[in-house]
Design a protein around this motif. Structure first.
Motif, PDB file in Angstrom:
ATOM      1  N   LYS A  12     -11.192   4.565   5.366  1.00  0.00           N
ATOM      2  CA  LYS A  12     -10.232   4.672   6.465  1.00  0.00           C
ATOM      3  C   LYS A  12     -10.691   3.804   7.635  1.00  0.00           C
ATOM      4  CE  LYS A  12      -8.668   9.358   5.353  1.00  0.00           C
ATOM      5  NZ  LYS A  12      -8.469  10.741   5.839  1.00  0.00           N
ATOM      6  N   GLN A  13      -9.725   3.115   8.230  1.00  0.00           N
ATOM      7  CA  GLN A  13      -9.992   2.324   9.433  1.00  0.00           C
ATOM      8  C   GLN A  13      -8.866   2.603  10.417  1.00  0.00           C
ATOM      9  OE1 GLN A  13     -11.719   1.009  11.958  1.00  0.00           O
ATOM     10  NE2 GLN A  13     -12.816  -0.084  10.356  1.00  0.00           N
ATOM     11  N   HIS A  14      -9.168   3.424  11.410  1.00  0.00           N
ATOM     12  CA  HIS A  14      -8.175   3.813  12.415  1.00  0.00           C
ATOM     13  C   HIS A  14      -8.550   3.195  13.762  1.00  0.00           C
ATOM     14  CE1 HIS A  14      -7.196   7.733   9.963  1.00  0.00           C
ATOM     15  NE2 HIS A  14      -6.951   6.622   9.290  1.00  0.00           N
ATOM     16  N   PHE A  15      -7.533   2.779  14.501  1.00  0.00           N
ATOM     17  CA  PHE A  15      -7.747   2.200  15.830  1.00  0.00           C
ATOM     18  C   PHE A  15      -6.998   3.024  16.871  1.00  0.00           C
ATOM     19  CE2 PHE A  15      -7.946  -1.452  12.869  1.00  0.00           C
ATOM     20  CZ  PHE A  15      -9.229  -1.910  13.154  1.00  0.00           C
ATOM     21  N   THR A  50      -7.487  -6.010   7.340  1.00  0.00           N
ATOM     22  CA  THR A  50      -8.385  -5.020   7.938  1.00  0.00           C
ATOM     23  C   THR A  50      -9.298  -4.431   6.868  1.00  0.00           C
ATOM     24  OG1 THR A  50      -6.703  -4.482   9.590  1.00  0.00           O
ATOM     25  CG2 THR A  50      -8.488  -2.911   9.323  1.00  0.00           C
ATOM     26  N   THR A  51      -8.767  -4.244   5.666  1.00  0.00           N
ATOM     27  CA  THR A  51      -9.585  -3.759   4.553  1.00  0.00           C
ATOM     28  C   THR A  51     -10.738  -4.719   4.285  1.00  0.00           C
ATOM     29  OG1 THR A  51      -7.710  -2.632   3.514  1.00  0.00           O
ATOM     30  CG2 THR A  51      -9.583  -3.171   2.095  1.00  0.00           C
ATOM     31  N   GLY A  52     -10.430  -6.014   4.191  1.00  0.00           N
ATOM     32  CA  GLY A  52     -11.473  -7.014   3.945  1.00  0.00           C
ATOM     33  C   GLY A  52     -12.506  -7.046   5.048  1.00  0.00           C
ATOM     34  N   ARG A  53     -12.059  -6.981   6.291  1.00  0.00           N
ATOM     35  CA  ARG A  53     -12.976  -7.050   7.429  1.00  0.00           C
ATOM     36  C   ARG A  53     -13.840  -5.790   7.539  1.00  0.00           C
ATOM     37  NH1 ARG A  53     -11.167 -10.844  11.787  1.00  0.00           N
ATOM     38  NH2 ARG A  53      -9.918 -12.388  10.685  1.00  0.00           N
ATOM     39  N   THR A  54     -13.293  -4.647   7.097  1.00  0.00           N
ATOM     40  CA  THR A  54     -14.086  -3.416   7.111  1.00  0.00           C
ATOM     41  C   THR A  54     -15.125  -3.436   6.000  1.00  0.00           C
ATOM     42  OG1 THR A  54     -12.167  -2.219   7.995  1.00  0.00           O
ATOM     43  CG2 THR A  54     -13.951  -0.895   7.088  1.00  0.00           C
ATOM     44  N   ILE A  55     -14.751  -3.962   4.851  1.00  0.00           N
ATOM     45  CA  ILE A  55     -15.704  -4.063   3.737  1.00  0.00           C
ATOM     46  C   ILE A  55     -16.928  -4.872   4.141  1.00  0.00           C
ATOM     47  CG2 ILE A  55     -16.056  -5.110   1.449  1.00  0.00           C
ATOM     48  CD1 ILE A  55     -13.155  -4.289   0.783  1.00  0.00           C
ATOM     49  N   VAL A 223      -1.593  -3.414  -4.544  1.00  0.00           N
ATOM     50  CA  VAL A 223      -0.481  -3.562  -3.607  1.00  0.00           C
ATOM     51  C   VAL A 223      -0.653  -2.542  -2.485  1.00  0.00           C
ATOM     52  CG1 VAL A 223       2.027  -3.513  -3.328  1.00  0.00           C
ATOM     53  CG2 VAL A 223       1.032  -4.322  -5.478  1.00  0.00           C
ATOM     54  N   MET A 224      -0.650  -3.028  -1.233  1.00  0.00           N
ATOM     55  CA  MET A 224      -0.809  -2.142  -0.081  1.00  0.00           C
ATOM     56  C   MET A 224       0.503  -1.992   0.682  1.00  0.00           C
ATOM     57  SD  MET A 224      -4.549  -2.730   1.662  1.00  0.00           S
ATOM     58  CE  MET A 224      -4.301  -1.333   2.776  1.00  0.00           C
ATOM     59  N   TYR A 225       0.692  -0.778   1.200  1.00  0.00           N
ATOM     60  CA  TYR A 225       1.872  -0.501   2.037  1.00  0.00           C
ATOM     61  C   TYR A 225       1.454   0.480   3.127  1.00  0.00           C
ATOM     62  CZ  TYR A 225       6.536   1.082   3.460  1.00  0.00           C
ATOM     63  OH  TYR A 225       7.650   1.383   4.191  1.00  0.00           O
ATOM     64  N   PHE A 226       1.558   0.049   4.387  1.00  0.00           N
ATOM     65  CA  PHE A 226       1.220   0.883   5.543  1.00  0.00           C
ATOM     66  C   PHE A 226      -0.128   1.583   5.384  1.00  0.00           C
ATOM     67  CE2 PHE A 226       5.392   0.045   7.059  1.00  0.00           C
ATOM     68  CZ  PHE A 226       5.369   0.333   8.420  1.00  0.00           C
ATOM     69  N   GLY A 227      -1.157   0.792   5.058  1.00  0.00           N
ATOM     70  CA  GLY A 227      -2.520   1.315   5.024  1.00  0.00           C
ATOM     71  C   GLY A 227      -2.923   2.007   3.750  1.00  0.00           C
ATOM     72  N   LYS A 228      -1.993   2.127   2.807  1.00  0.00           N
ATOM     73  CA  LYS A 228      -2.315   2.813   1.548  1.00  0.00           C
ATOM     74  C   LYS A 228      -2.155   1.886   0.350  1.00  0.00           C
ATOM     75  CE  LYS A 228      -1.213   7.523   3.059  1.00  0.00           C
ATOM     76  NZ  LYS A 228      -2.598   8.020   2.956  1.00  0.00           N
ATOM     77  N   LEU A 229      -2.943   2.133  -0.669  1.00  0.00           N
ATOM     78  CA  LEU A 229      -2.830   1.390  -1.919  1.00  0.00           C
ATOM     79  C   LEU A 229      -1.791   2.103  -2.774  1.00  0.00           C
ATOM     80  CD1 LEU A 229      -4.344  -1.081  -3.189  1.00  0.00           C
ATOM     81  CD2 LEU A 229      -5.745   0.584  -4.418  1.00  0.00           C
ATOM     82  N   VAL A 230      -0.657   1.447  -3.042  1.00  0.00           N
ATOM     83  CA  VAL A 230       0.432   2.123  -3.759  1.00  0.00           C
ATOM     84  C   VAL A 230       0.459   1.789  -5.246  1.00  0.00           C
ATOM     85  CG1 VAL A 230       1.861   2.363  -1.701  1.00  0.00           C
ATOM     86  CG2 VAL A 230       2.141   0.337  -3.148  1.00  0.00           C
ATOM     87  N   GLU A 231      -0.176   0.689  -5.647  1.00  0.00           N
ATOM     88  CA  GLU A 231      -0.223   0.358  -7.075  1.00  0.00           C
ATOM     89  C   GLU A 231      -1.397  -0.577  -7.342  1.00  0.00           C
ATOM     90  OE1 GLU A 231       2.863  -0.572 -10.753  1.00  0.00           O
ATOM     91  OE2 GLU A 231       3.589  -0.602  -8.696  1.00  0.00           O
ATOM     92  N   LEU A 232      -2.023  -0.399  -8.491  1.00  0.00           N
ATOM     93  CA  LEU A 232      -3.158  -1.228  -8.893  1.00  0.00           C
ATOM     94  C   LEU A 232      -3.129  -1.382 -10.405  1.00  0.00           C
ATOM     95  CD1 LEU A 232      -5.924  -2.608  -8.227  1.00  0.00           C
ATOM     96  CD2 LEU A 232      -6.981  -0.373  -8.522  1.00  0.00           C
ATOM     97  N   ALA A 233      -3.103  -2.643 -10.861  1.00  0.00           N
ATOM     98  CA  ALA A 233      -3.037  -2.889 -12.306  1.00  0.00           C
ATOM     99  C   ALA A 233      -3.489  -4.312 -12.609  1.00  0.00           C
ATOM    100  CB  ALA A 233      -1.614  -2.680 -12.815  1.00  0.00           C
ATOM    101  N   ALA A 234      -3.674  -4.609 -13.898  1.00  0.00           N
ATOM    102  CA  ALA A 234      -3.950  -5.982 -14.318  1.00  0.00           C
ATOM    103  C   ALA A 234      -2.778  -6.856 -13.888  1.00  0.00           C
ATOM    104  CB  ALA A 234      -4.132  -6.049 -15.831  1.00  0.00           C
TER     105      ALA A 234
END
Length: 307
Positions: A12-15, A50-55, A223-234
């Protein structure tokens, strides 16, 4: 089974803002395996950068874990541990114009990491490494003494890639590395990254909003939507069988060089209100089929499994 290089657990990364809390990254979980490219896509403002920068610790995580080779990235670290971490994980930035210091020569920009980590014992060795890196990314030795303003956008991004490679990292976060480039140059940069990955055994997190280019370079796509990962696949699976309505909406927006198709293309719009939850039920990222995860309710999960 491939080795897990990076594990993201409920990150989580909240501002805080005058208008309240912005949940830029809101509890995402995924793994990245050694030698693969994971593409991260979504519309502007969805939280992927933001995900990349937090990682990579440009932002300290609000909560959750980032494990690199089993060790937590966040929290207190000694100067030695931070130095070692910064060497193993590097970032290629979106803007090749703003990410290079205009007052430094290309040689000094590329050698910055070499100097910090003491990877060259003499000036001659330092210059030889710079020349080798420039050749590796398709530039010439003569470019070493020039300044960033003397280069095109594509050349500047190559300099940025050379800078990232200078410390011999294992993992590179590419934050929309081609979005500021002409279409004719984008393919060159992506092909360069693919070649370097094969030669050096690199692992990438490739952040972008160009879905066709992401498919070309990625092994798996999130696939991200509004801060959440909604789908992940090959990559192939996601394009051939998108399950989440938001993913379907994104894919329906991709134009094709086919006039007949374009005349009849139906653009899907995503309405978040279609997800109806029962009392106490929560949306979770669930594995619908091996390796294919979708953010869904229990009822949607059953429906997806039957497809």
């Amino acid at each position: 089974m491939a080795e897990k290089l990076l594990e993201i657990k409920n990150l989580k990364q909240h501002f805080s803002t005058p208008k309240g809390t912005v949940k830029a990254v809101d509890g995402i979980t995924f793994d990245i395996y050694k030698g693969e490219t994971l593409g991260l896509v979504g519309e502007s403002g969805c939280g992927k950068s933001t995900t990349g920068r937090t990682i990579i610790r440009l932002y300290e995580a609000t909560s959750g874990e980032v494990l690199f080779k089993g060790k937590n990235v966040h929290g207190k670290k000694s100067a030695k541990d931070l130095l070692e971490f910064n060497r193993k994980m590097q970032m290629i930035f979106q803007d090749p114009y703003a990410s290079l210091n205009p007052r430094m020569t290309v040689a000094d920009i590329v050698a910055e990491g070499i100097d910090i980590h003491g990877l060259a014992k003499t000036k001659q060795e330092r210059l030889a490494r710079v020349h080798e890196l420039l050749k590796l990314v398709g530039l010439n030795e003569e470019h070493a003494n020039r300044y960033p303003h003397e280069f095109s956008g594509g050349q500047r991004q190559r300099i940025g890639i050379a800078r990232a490679l200078a410390v011999e990292p294992e993992f590179i976060i590419a934050d929309e590395p081609i979005s500021a480039l002409d279409v004719s140059i984008q393919a060159q940069v992506v092909n360069l990254m693919k070649d370097l990955q094969k030669e050096r055994g690199l692992t990438y997190l490739f952040i972008a909003h160009d879905l066709s280019m992401v498919k070309y370079i990625s092994d798996r796509i999130g696939v991200m939507y509004f801060g959440k990962l909604v789908e992940l696949a090959a990559a192939e699976e996601l394009y051939e069988n998108p399950l989440h309505p938001y993913t379907q909406s994104l894919l329906s927006a991709i134009p094709l060089p086919d006039p007949d198709y374009e005349r009849t293309r139906v653009r899907k719009t995503y309405d978040p209100s279609v997800h109806k939850l029962k009392d106490g039920e929560q949306m979770e990222l669930r594995e619908v089929k091996p390796g294919h995860f979708v953010m869904c309710s229990e009822e949607e999960f059953a429906a997806y499994q039957s497809k």
